[in-house]
Design a protein around this motif. Structure first.
Motif, PDB file in Angstrom:
ATOM      1  N   HIS A 295       0.845  -1.188  -0.134  1.00  0.00           N
ATOM      2  CA  HIS A 295       0.068  -0.069  -0.124  1.00  0.00           C
ATOM      3  C   HIS A 295       0.978   1.258  -0.032  1.00  0.00           C
ATOM      4  CE1 HIS A 295      -2.647  -2.789   1.112  1.00  0.00           C
ATOM      5  NE2 HIS A 295      -3.667  -2.495   1.544  1.00  0.00           N
ATOM      6  N   ILE A 296       0.614   2.259  -0.878  1.00  0.00           N
ATOM      7  CA  ILE A 296       1.381   3.381  -0.849  1.00  0.00           C
ATOM      8  C   ILE A 296       0.388   4.416  -0.687  1.00  0.00           C
ATOM      9  CG2 ILE A 296       2.791   4.908  -2.531  1.00  0.00           C
ATOM     10  CD1 ILE A 296       3.237   2.221  -3.834  1.00  0.00           C
ATOM     11  N   ILE A 297       0.518   5.109   0.554  1.00  0.00           N
ATOM     12  CA  ILE A 297      -0.710   6.176   0.844  1.00  0.00           C
ATOM     13  C   ILE A 297      -0.013   7.571   0.907  1.00  0.00           C
ATOM     14  CG2 ILE A 297      -2.059   6.875   2.625  1.00  0.00           C
ATOM     15  CD1 ILE A 297      -2.088   3.783   3.453  1.00  0.00           C
ATOM     16  N   ASP A 298      -0.362   8.577   0.037  1.00  0.00           N
ATOM     17  CA  ASP A 298      -0.047   9.742   0.154  1.00  0.00           C
ATOM     18  C   ASP A 298      -0.756  10.532   1.411  1.00  0.00           C
ATOM     19  OD1 ASP A 298       0.539  12.727  -0.427  1.00  0.00           O
ATOM     20  OD2 ASP A 298       0.308  12.515  -2.695  1.00  0.00           O
ATOM     21  N   LEU A 299       0.158  10.488   2.312  1.00  0.00           N
ATOM     22  CA  LEU A 299      -0.363  11.188   3.683  1.00  0.00           C
ATOM     23  C   LEU A 299      -0.565  12.733   3.602  1.00  0.00           C
ATOM     24  CD1 LEU A 299      -1.120  11.267   6.658  1.00  0.00           C
ATOM     25  CD2 LEU A 299       1.101  10.943   7.238  1.00  0.00           C
ATOM     26  N   LYS A 300       0.438  13.332   3.011  1.00  0.00           N
ATOM     27  CA  LYS A 300       0.327  14.710   3.012  1.00  0.00           C
ATOM     28  C   LYS A 300      -1.112  15.440   2.317  1.00  0.00           C
ATOM     29  CE  LYS A 300       3.516  18.220   1.500  1.00  0.00           C
ATOM     30  NZ  LYS A 300       4.404  18.654   0.614  1.00  0.00           N
ATOM     31  N   LYS A 301      -1.388  14.427   1.187  1.00  0.00           N
ATOM     32  CA  LYS A 301      -2.567  14.984   0.241  1.00  0.00           C
ATOM     33  C   LYS A 301      -3.790  14.418   1.267  1.00  0.00           C
ATOM     34  CE  LYS A 301      -2.548  14.096  -3.945  1.00  0.00           C
ATOM     35  NZ  LYS A 301      -2.811  13.183  -5.508  1.00  0.00           N
ATOM     36  N   ALA A 302      -3.732  13.447   1.875  1.00  0.00           N
ATOM     37  CA  ALA A 302      -4.932  12.897   2.522  1.00  0.00           C
ATOM     38  C   ALA A 302      -5.176  13.660   3.737  1.00  0.00           C
ATOM     39  CB  ALA A 302      -4.505  11.514   3.211  1.00  0.00           C
ATOM     40  N   ALA A 303      -4.233  14.539   4.267  1.00  0.00           N
ATOM     41  CA  ALA A 303      -4.604  15.324   5.392  1.00  0.00           C
ATOM     42  C   ALA A 303      -5.298  16.511   4.986  1.00  0.00           C
ATOM     43  CB  ALA A 303      -3.192  15.727   5.950  1.00  0.00           C
ATOM     44  N   GLU A 304      -5.177  16.735   3.643  1.00  0.00           N
ATOM     45  CA  GLU A 304      -6.040  17.915   3.161  1.00  0.00           C
ATOM     46  C   GLU A 304      -7.414  17.310   2.796  1.00  0.00           C
ATOM     47  OE1 GLU A 304      -1.949  19.490   1.002  1.00  0.00           O
ATOM     48  OE2 GLU A 304      -3.729  19.068  -0.218  1.00  0.00           O
ATOM     49  N   VAL A 305      -7.300  16.190   2.131  1.00  0.00           N
ATOM     50  CA  VAL A 305      -8.569  15.577   1.323  1.00  0.00           C
ATOM     51  C   VAL A 305      -9.571  15.446   2.652  1.00  0.00           C
ATOM     52  CG1 VAL A 305      -9.581  13.593   0.584  1.00  0.00           C
ATOM     53  CG2 VAL A 305      -7.503  14.758  -0.575  1.00  0.00           C
ATOM     54  N   VAL A 306      -9.091  14.822   3.984  1.00  0.00           N
ATOM     55  CA  VAL A 306     -10.055  14.399   4.980  1.00  0.00           C
ATOM     56  C   VAL A 306     -10.892  15.775   5.298  1.00  0.00           C
ATOM     57  CG1 VAL A 306      -8.341  15.037   6.655  1.00  0.00           C
ATOM     58  CG2 VAL A 306      -9.931  13.382   7.082  1.00  0.00           C
ATOM     59  N   GLN A 307     -10.258  16.891   5.151  1.00  0.00           N
ATOM     60  CA  GLN A 307     -11.315  18.222   5.460  1.00  0.00           C
ATOM     61  C   GLN A 307     -12.510  18.258   4.767  1.00  0.00           C
ATOM     62  OE1 GLN A 307     -10.106  19.703   8.139  1.00  0.00           O
ATOM     63  NE2 GLN A 307      -8.161  18.637   8.027  1.00  0.00           N
ATOM     64  N   ARG A 308     -12.366  17.865   3.363  1.00  0.00           N
ATOM     65  CA  ARG A 308     -13.500  17.806   2.465  1.00  0.00           C
ATOM     66  C   ARG A 308     -14.347  16.593   2.464  1.00  0.00           C
ATOM     67  NH1 ARG A 308     -11.660  17.192  -2.056  1.00  0.00           N
ATOM     68  NH2 ARG A 308      -9.480  17.205  -2.029  1.00  0.00           N
ATOM     69  N   ARG A 309     -13.615  15.285   2.481  1.00  0.00           N
ATOM     70  CA  ARG A 309     -14.473  14.196   2.263  1.00  0.00           C
ATOM     71  C   ARG A 309     -14.454  13.356   3.388  1.00  0.00           C
ATOM     72  NH1 ARG A 309     -13.785  12.561  -3.886  1.00  0.00           N
ATOM     73  NH2 ARG A 309     -15.643  11.117  -3.035  1.00  0.00           N
ATOM     74  N   GLY A 310     -14.056  13.626   4.714  1.00  0.00           N
ATOM     75  CA  GLY A 310     -13.983  12.591   5.830  1.00  0.00           C
ATOM     76  C   GLY A 310     -15.620  12.466   6.122  1.00  0.00           C
ATOM     77  N   VAL A 311     -15.897  11.095   6.580  1.00  0.00           N
ATOM     78  CA  VAL A 311     -17.098  11.061   7.160  1.00  0.00           C
ATOM     79  C   VAL A 311     -16.765  10.456   8.565  1.00  0.00           C
ATOM     80  CG1 VAL A 311     -18.068  10.470   4.983  1.00  0.00           C
ATOM     81  CG2 VAL A 311     -17.191   8.681   6.278  1.00  0.00           C
ATOM     82  N   LYS A 312     -17.907  10.388   9.500  1.00  0.00           N
ATOM     83  CA  LYS A 312     -17.721   9.771  10.631  1.00  0.00           C
ATOM     84  C   LYS A 312     -18.148   8.447  10.851  1.00  0.00           C
ATOM     85  CE  LYS A 312     -16.697  13.736  13.120  1.00  0.00           C
ATOM     86  NZ  LYS A 312     -15.597  13.899  13.942  1.00  0.00           N
ATOM     87  N   ILE A 313     -17.103   7.539  11.271  1.00  0.00           N
ATOM     88  CA  ILE A 313     -17.534   5.998  11.644  1.00  0.00           C
ATOM     89  C   ILE A 313     -17.219   5.856  12.942  1.00  0.00           C
ATOM     90  CG2 ILE A 313     -16.779   3.656  11.012  1.00  0.00           C
ATOM     91  CD1 ILE A 313     -15.823   4.522   8.306  1.00  0.00           C
ATOM     92  N   ASN A 314     -18.198   5.474  13.987  1.00  0.00           N
ATOM     93  CA  ASN A 314     -18.280   5.352  15.286  1.00  0.00           C
ATOM     94  C   ASN A 314     -17.478   6.580  15.878  1.00  0.00           C
ATOM     95  OD1 ASN A 314     -18.615   4.012  17.659  1.00  0.00           O
ATOM     96  ND2 ASN A 314     -16.607   2.707  17.406  1.00  0.00           N
ATOM     97  N   GLY A 315     -17.882   7.809  15.156  1.00  0.00           N
ATOM     98  CA  GLY A 315     -17.461   9.380  15.923  1.00  0.00           C
ATOM     99  C   GLY A 315     -16.291   9.712  15.304  1.00  0.00           C
ATOM    100  N   PHE A 316     -15.541   8.772  14.538  1.00  0.00           N
ATOM    101  CA  PHE A 316     -14.264   9.028  14.222  1.00  0.00           C
ATOM    102  C   PHE A 316     -14.009   9.483  12.787  1.00  0.00           C
ATOM    103  CE2 PHE A 316      -9.800   7.738  13.467  1.00  0.00           C
ATOM    104  CZ  PHE A 316      -9.096   8.530  14.444  1.00  0.00           C
ATOM    105  N   THR A 317     -13.379  10.555  12.522  1.00  0.00           N
ATOM    106  CA  THR A 317     -13.236  10.916  11.111  1.00  0.00           C
ATOM    107  C   THR A 317     -12.428   9.920  10.104  1.00  0.00           C
ATOM    108  OG1 THR A 317     -13.529  13.116  11.849  1.00  0.00           O
ATOM    109  CG2 THR A 317     -12.641  12.915   9.639  1.00  0.00           C
TER     110      THR A 317
END
Lengths: 668, 668
Positions: A295-317
């Motif tokens: 798995h190759i994950i772009d954390l830098k980009k994910a930290a931005e994307v989560v602001q727009r597309r994060g959802v709550k699962i069991n209260g956790f983004t």
């Protein structure tokens, strides 16, 4: 047969006969030579044994110059070990209550940390610690904090290395299982926790195993660390949904790969077991294919994307899988075969994968990965995750032997890989700039040292950081079998110290250290001078959890007992060699007791214990420490409270009486 | 300044120039000499350092020939340490749950042992272990059992040394505090547990501290050990009421003193503290007088008298103080001053008392004591206990230094006493037959070795038995201060290994071992070849608590899951590399789950763990072991159960799923 030292003594004596210019130093040495040789001869030590003994022995008061932090597996703690002596200096209580340290045995402060890590209302009294991770600055250990994960319950703990105490435990709301944690990014902005056994996301969520493909998922969590507060900021942390493969170890990119996260997986077969129903057991079902997915994950980009597309699962983004795909946060690359470790080279140029069922290590190029991602790919996994072409991203493969698990690095351009089935440590050369700098043939096996037996992880000095130190390597062997005295059917693990200071084929085992207090998985070794521990707490009345003098800390002469109207008795005590003040505490059965204790000690090592017999309470009050307890005096009678640490010649006299008067309206 | 080894290498080289008849062995040795000397020189080792290193170093696979069993203080466990290497081989979980060993973390068998030791309905999760005691035959360690006391809760545990597991914990019904335990009689018929802080007899009994003289009491308990069953027989055990002095360490007579029990006391002042009310604190109040009382108890006679005159206190048979006086079971002898250890010489001729506030050890003659008792005395303590005349029973006093605590013996007629305030170990000569046999001046100080720092107890090889072995002595130092790397404000203890093999004034410290897993008080060292531990359990399906194959042990192919009508789901599982059978366990929320696990392994060291994520359960299944768990599946969801011990290359695949289906009538 082993050569021994029969004749050295005779030779040394003969040398004395030379009558060469005799200084006192020489005569001492000659005498010594004979004496030492005689001992070695009597004990049947080989020349290598003698060299190993002299390299690892620490005379009284000589301080080890390297410190190893090892997990303790299902003991749930951290082990602190000195190198080169391989002496266990102390444990750090983390997930498991530990009365000697006053951890979770009545002390309000520590019990709150443990309670915070409880899952779905279940109070947890143990953990399965796997991978400690020291805090980093620019990819280099800075000696300030230590993080460690709990595989059994999907938790991460934060330890402050000023007082070697656990300050925080966070429970992952998505799952009860992890493995790829804890690993930090180069400046410790994030602590990575990767999942292991796929399940419906959200602790407490049920789905039949028959719906595994549709409703079971993997995950990775990025915990945001607030260095100033020394705590994980759960609100600013987030998870990512992953396909229901079994994610394994992870590593954070650095240098060239800064911002990327690499994580292994196995069971891409999505085997669901069920040997009792005639299915292949997991060990077979999960090992059918030749390739799993890196798995190759772009954390830098994910930290931005989560602001727009994060959802709550069991209260956790959490970022849904589909969003990660659409935003290009997640790519796969094929990796052989049921891999365990993925380890990024010091400069971040390569990620090295050990496929435990493949005799090679596979080296992935960061540069090639970035190029392949830029080019794009039409290959996808069944969940739509883009799969990069193996040949497009792999730099090299090196055949090492059977059961490669995990790789570390040194300062000489070498990599070291543990071989579980070969039960050996392999030394091999890196390529690229490393080979050029050290004038070595790239990507080639140099030597193997057998270890006893079946090595899991290994740890070299700062060997997973941007500045490996070299010198020492510890093989963390899972089986000891015949290495030590048989302590019943349960045997210790075996940590073996290897001397990796000489280049080339010389890499001897110097020392066997039995580990009979747990089952460590991974460890990190740091130069001792990077650690700045406190010798005593900064102020009298210091609360280790708040990091300041506690408002309830008590000065000498201000000790008091206050009975409140609401049936609460509150006590402010001081603790100093060799007495408690007050010595008599009288309450009525059923009273709620709130007891504040302040150590007035300022002398290093002047620790006091505080226990109440029969009440299951024990504290460890280090010099200057404040601690408190709360309990209901539900048992009537006369109970001693005493100092459980042998603090002085009058230690046995450091005692008081808790008098619990029976009442008819007990337990009100 | 320390002499180092600069010139030995040169000398060895010069020796080679001798051109003396050269055998291969010689050349190897010469080369070795130079290499070793160079290492010693580079590391600045002194001649003594080199000798110490070579005496203590164990090459890989070399087995320690002596085993030390040490308490771990308020960690609540036992430490098993190898000598001469001073390596911690493993811990034995006793009073504190320990997940790595599967002790008290969901396992039914171990949790029943812990529950049995709970006090007044309080579940205790720790203990304060002080004094381990190996079982004896004719006063000599036989290596079969180990007993240890819990000072904080007045309990005694029984450990079986075939599997190094705790088999029984008994709670003393008389008190919540002890200290003089565990000590065994020469054939282990009785395990002695002496009290410490006086209180009204009978756990839960209340009396105001103002009625201390009238209603507070000391005690001693004699636990009857059934060697065949390997358990303490509570029904045949009994206690004795004692005056409200603070009883301290004890020792059983042997040889000449067989049948007698010696026990120290302090605070005969009967100080009750209360520094907060202007009274002297206990440390001062309990230290006013020059003499306390050595308790001399006729256990042989007491075991008969109890049949006639025993009464029940809190359901436990106890001999009232008045009966002990009338039957002549109890005598006192004055002893200086706030003593700690009382130690009987190998032949039982003398009892040696260390008064921690007196610079002497005081030697009492068994013969003189028996004569004085026969003569009778008119002196009595305030409770009517006859007090023998000091001069009539004392053989000698030897001035050793400040803070003598505890004495051990060797095979050369020496005694060794720890000096807490001097922070030293004193070697001195015994008198009588010992002096004659070894041709030594009787009762005289020979030498002192400084230790770092503040020694409490000490342990020599079988040094409290009828056949001391000599050779090694371990100083159990309470403070380490600057000996090791600073691990925060909480520092380890320091065990120092002394070489006592040479007679006279040579008694060097060879090795410093940090103890950072607890605070040991006392230890015993046994010759390793006396221990006969099991390498694996005798049969597949062995229940360590019943000592036989369990009726619920399961064979391969007979694994099953049975849902009973009463909402109980019962599972019979097998465990073997690398899978569990079954792998799927489906229950409904609220079901009671009874789960039997049988390890099919027969290979040494093939241990498996078994945990259920989120359910706070972890077992350690050693080869052939049967274990079981019982819990209510109150948390819905999907939970992994997996092997917590890294058992094989496919260890991560050794897993299954516990599926807990939510129900509307959850928790029924």
């Amino acid at each position: 047969m082993r050569p021994t030292l029969r004749s050295t003594a005779a030779l040394a004596a003969a040398a004395a006969l030379l009558g060469c210019p005799a200084e006192p130093g020489q005569r001492v040495s000659t005498g010594l030579g004979a004496k030492a040789d005689q001992i070695a001869y009597d004990r049947g030590l080989t020349p290598d044994d003698v060299a190993a003994a002299l390299k690892t022995y620490m005379p009284s008061g000589r301080i080890d110059d390297h410190i190893m932090f090892a997990s303790s597996g299902h003991a749930g703690q951290v082990l602190v070990i000195g190198l080169p002596s391989m002496r266990l200096l102390r444990t750090i209580a983390v997930f498991t209550p530990e009365p000697w340290q006053g951890w979770g045995v009545g002390g309000k402060e520590s019990m709150e940390v443990l309670a915070h890590g409880s899952a779905g209302g279940k109070h947890l009294t143990w953990g399965d610690t796997h991978h400690p991770s020291l805090s980093e600055t620019n990819g280099v250990y800075d000696g300030e904090f230590l993080f460690i994960g709990d595989k059994a319950n999907a938790r991460v703990a934060v330890i402050d290395l000023r007082d070697f105490e656990t300050k925080q435990i966070v429970k992952n709301p998505l799952a009860t299982s992890d493995h790829g944690g804890a690993f930090v990014t180069p400046n410790t902005e994030w602590v990575v926790e990767g999942g292991q056994y796929a399940a419906p996301l959200g602790v407490g969520t049920y789905a039949p195993i028959e719906e595994y493909d549709q409703r079971y998922r993997g995950y990775v969590t990025f915990w945001k660390f607030d260095r100033k507060k020394g705590r994980i900021d759960v609100e600013r942390s987030f998870g990512m949904e992953l396909p229901p493969y079994w994610q394994d170890l992870a590593d954070a990119g650095k240098g060239e790969s800064d911002g990327l996260i690499f994580m292994n997986s196995f069971n891409v077969e999505r085997a669901t077991g069920g040997v009792e129903s005639g299915n292949p057991p997991f060990e077979a079902g999960a090992s059918q294919r030749d390739m799993d997915y890196l798995h190759i994950i772009d954390l830098k980009k994910a930290a931005e994307v989560v602001q727009r597309r994060g959802v709550k699962i069991n209260g956790f983004t959490t970022i849904p899988l589909q969003a990660s795909i659409e935003e290009g946060l997640l790519h796969f690359a094929p990796e052989p075969k049921s891999p365990h470790g993925v380890d990024v080279t010091p400069g971040g140029e390569y990620a090295i994968v050990s496929g435990k069922l493949d005799p090679h290590v596979t080296i992935y190029s960061t540069k090639k990965i970035r190029e392949a991602i830029a080019r794009g790919t039409s290959n996808k996994d069944p969940y739509g995750v883009p799969v990069l072409d193996f040949d497009a991203v792999v730099e090299a493969q090196v055949e090492l032997g059977l059961g490669p698990l995990h790789t570390q690095f040194d300062d000489k351009g070498y990599a070291y890989t543990s071989l579980f089935l070969d039960t050996a440590v392999a030394r091999w050369t890196l390529g690229g700039e490393y080979a050029k700098k050290h004038g070595q043939a790239p990507w080639s096996l140099v030597t193997k040292t057998p270890v006893q037996y079946n090595i899991g992880h290994l740890a070299a000095v700062e060997g997973d950081s941007a500045s490996p130190g070299g010198g020492w390597l510890v093989a963390m062997n899972k089986w000891s079998i015949d290495r030590f005295f048989t302590t019943g059917p349960l045997l210790p693990q075996n940590f073996q110290l290897l001397d990796i200071s000489e280049p080339g084929e010389t890499m001897p085992v110097l020392y066997d250290m039995p580990i009979g207090v747990g089952e460590p998985h991974y460890a990190q070794i740091i130069r001792a001078d990077k650690l700045k521990p406190w010798e005593v707490y900064p102020e009298v009345g210091w609360n280790p959890m708040t990091g300041q003098r506690d408002p309830n800390a008590t000065e000498k002469g201000k000790e008091r007992i206050v009975r409140r109207d609401d049936g609460v008795v509150e006590i402010w005590s001081t603790v100093v060699r060799s007495h408690f003040t007050p010595e008599h505490v009288k309450v009525r059965q059923g009273d709620r007791v709130i007891w504040h204790l302040t150590s007035l000690e300022r002398a290093r090592d002047a620790t006091h214990g505080f226990c109440i017999g029969g009440y299951n309470i024990n504290l460890s009050l280090e010099p200057g420490e404040y601690a408190s307890i709360e309990f209901v005096a539900d048992q009537p009678g006369v109970f001693q409270f005493y100092c459980t640490e042998f603090c002085s010649a009058l230690h046995l006299e450091m005692v008081g009486y808790l008098l619990v008067e029976p009442t008819t309206d007990a337990g009100k």
